[in-house]
Design a protein around this motif. Structure first.
Motif, PDB file in Angstrom:
ATOM      1  N   ILE A  14       0.826  -1.205   0.000  1.00  0.00           N
ATOM      2  CA  ILE A  14       0.000   0.000   0.000  1.00  0.00           C
ATOM      3  C   ILE A  14       0.864   1.260   0.000  1.00  0.00           C
ATOM      4  CG2 ILE A  14      -1.652   1.340   1.367  1.00  0.00           C
ATOM      5  CD1 ILE A  14      -2.863  -1.371   2.237  1.00  0.00           C
ATOM      6  N   GLN A  17       2.228   1.483  -3.623  1.00  0.00           N
ATOM      7  CA  GLN A  17       1.304   1.611  -4.744  1.00  0.00           C
ATOM      8  C   GLN A  17       0.072   2.465  -4.445  1.00  0.00           C
ATOM      9  OE1 GLN A  17       0.536  -2.115  -6.879  1.00  0.00           O
ATOM     10  NE2 GLN A  17       2.230  -3.087  -5.772  1.00  0.00           N
ATOM     11  N   GLY A  18      -0.126   2.779  -3.190  1.00  0.00           N
ATOM     12  CA  GLY A  18      -1.312   3.527  -2.811  1.00  0.00           C
ATOM     13  C   GLY A  18      -2.462   2.600  -2.473  1.00  0.00           C
ATOM     14  N   LYS A  20      -5.254   1.331  -3.529  1.00  0.00           N
ATOM     15  CA  LYS A  20      -5.981   1.201  -4.793  1.00  0.00           C
ATOM     16  C   LYS A  20      -6.933   0.007  -4.765  1.00  0.00           C
ATOM     17  CE  LYS A  20      -2.186   3.146  -7.530  1.00  0.00           C
ATOM     18  NZ  LYS A  20      -1.237   2.888  -8.645  1.00  0.00           N
ATOM     19  N   PRO A  21      -8.103   0.131  -5.371  1.00  0.00           N
ATOM     20  CA  PRO A  21      -9.074  -0.976  -5.343  1.00  0.00           C
ATOM     21  C   PRO A  21      -8.570  -2.246  -6.008  1.00  0.00           C
ATOM     22  CG  PRO A  21      -9.787   0.779  -6.839  1.00  0.00           C
ATOM     23  CD  PRO A  21      -8.645   1.325  -6.045  1.00  0.00           C
ATOM     24  N   GLU A  22      -7.727  -2.102  -7.017  1.00  0.00           N
ATOM     25  CA  GLU A  22      -7.262  -3.293  -7.736  1.00  0.00           C
ATOM     26  C   GLU A  22      -6.295  -4.149  -6.926  1.00  0.00           C
ATOM     27  OE1 GLU A  22      -4.962   0.304  -9.524  1.00  0.00           O
ATOM     28  OE2 GLU A  22      -6.985  -0.165  -8.793  1.00  0.00           O
ATOM     29  N   LEU A  23      -5.801  -3.626  -5.805  1.00  0.00           N
ATOM     30  CA  LEU A  23      -4.902  -4.416  -4.959  1.00  0.00           C
ATOM     31  C   LEU A  23      -5.640  -5.514  -4.206  1.00  0.00           C
ATOM     32  CD1 LEU A  23      -2.674  -1.624  -3.348  1.00  0.00           C
ATOM     33  CD2 LEU A  23      -2.124  -3.085  -5.306  1.00  0.00           C
ATOM     34  N   PHE A  50     -15.653   3.218  -4.286  1.00  0.00           N
ATOM     35  CA  PHE A  50     -14.308   2.638  -4.316  1.00  0.00           C
ATOM     36  C   PHE A  50     -14.199   1.489  -5.319  1.00  0.00           C
ATOM     37  CE2 PHE A  50     -10.891  -0.016  -2.297  1.00  0.00           C
ATOM     38  CZ  PHE A  50      -9.859   0.907  -2.412  1.00  0.00           C
ATOM     39  N   ARG A  54     -14.871  -1.557 -10.901  1.00  0.00           N
ATOM     40  CA  ARG A  54     -14.036  -2.759 -10.876  1.00  0.00           C
ATOM     41  C   ARG A  54     -14.444  -3.733 -11.977  1.00  0.00           C
ATOM     42  NH1 ARG A  54     -10.808  -4.979  -6.866  1.00  0.00           N
ATOM     43  NH2 ARG A  54     -10.328  -7.189  -7.194  1.00  0.00           N
TER      44      ARG A  54
END
Length: 261
Positions: A14, A17-18, A20-23, A50, A54
């Motif tokens: 995190i 990469q921040g 992010k929802p795709e994580l 959020f 997706r």
């Protein structure tokens, strides 16, 4: 105030990469009855904003109240669905201060009809992105009885066995995961509970969800769920209240919960 807790590996990802929802590849919804109301606003943001765009699959894994929330998130309009759940749940009324398990179960079935509307079940089954999974405890021995005293004896035995060694609960309960068709969910249970995966269908989804929230002594157990072995199925939180298991799928797990201090 929202606090974010992350393990060493998750924190590193995190930070690099921040948030992010795709994580995230899995979402957990815990048991806890009406405590889920404290997550209502956050739930609407997570699935209304959020995760709104997706396209990659997200496993929604819940027991009891968490399963009901997961059933909302897997519908085409998750915000409207969770709002229907909140409204119906908060407006449910009983005939007395001590309603019977039969009445509570009947009211719960009516609540499901409100939550699903005309197409909710089909939407959940056909959702290729948000994949719902309801954890249910198949009950054996005294705990399978609908007689309150016998059931209470079974719960007392569960308490003692759990105090001695959690593994011993395997003599009373089997874990059933009713999940989306073509689910890729993989778990490891260090306590070796018998775990069986059953695909959600038009004929078993409502019963599976109701069973996941069927609290012993409070509600009736759900008998002979379609596509599953004969028996009595009860609240998944009996054995998976805090998800003491490992999810093997790659990616991070998002687990909103209420922290009581």
């Amino acid at each position: 105030m929202i606090d974010i807790f992350a393990g060493k590996t998750a924190a590193k990802i995190i930070n690099e990469q921040g948030f992010k929802p795709e994580l995230f590849t899995s979402f957990l919804g815990a048991s806890g009855g009406p405590k889920w109301f404290t997550l209502f606003g956050l739930d609407k943001y997570i699935f209304g904003e959020f995760f709104k765009h997706r396209t990659q699959p997200l496993n929604l894994i819940g027991s009891s109240a968490g399963a009901f929330r997961s059933a909302c998130f897997a519908q085409n309009d998750p915000v409207k669905a969770i709002e229907r759940l909140a409204k119906s749940y908060s407006q449910t009324r009983y005939s007395s201060n001590k309603p019977t398990p039969t009445e509570i179960t009947t009211k719960a079935r009516a609540l499901l009809e409100d939550v699903f509307g005309d197409n909710g079940v089909t939407e959940i089954i056909n959702n290729s992105v948000f994949k719902a999974h309801f954890i249910v405890a198949k009950s054996n021995g005294f705990i399978a009885s609908e007689h309150k005293l016998i059931q209470l004896l079974g719960l007392s035995k569960s308490y003692m066995l759990n105090r001695i060694n959690r593994k011993l609960l395997g003599s009373q309960y089997e874990r059933f995961i009713f999940g989306a068709p073509n689910s890729n969910l993989s778990i490891t249970d260090s306590y070796n509970f018998i775990t069986k995966n059953i695909a959600l269908t038009q004929t078993n989804l409502k019963d599976a969800l109701l069973a996941s929230g069927s609290i012993p002594l409070v509600m009736q157990g759900i008998k002979n769920i379609a596509g599953s072995p004969p028996g009595i199925y009860r609240d998944g939180g009996i054995i998976d209240y805090h998800f003491d298991l490992k999810i093997n799928n790659p990616g991070l797990i998002l687990y909103p919960c209420v922290v009581v201090q």
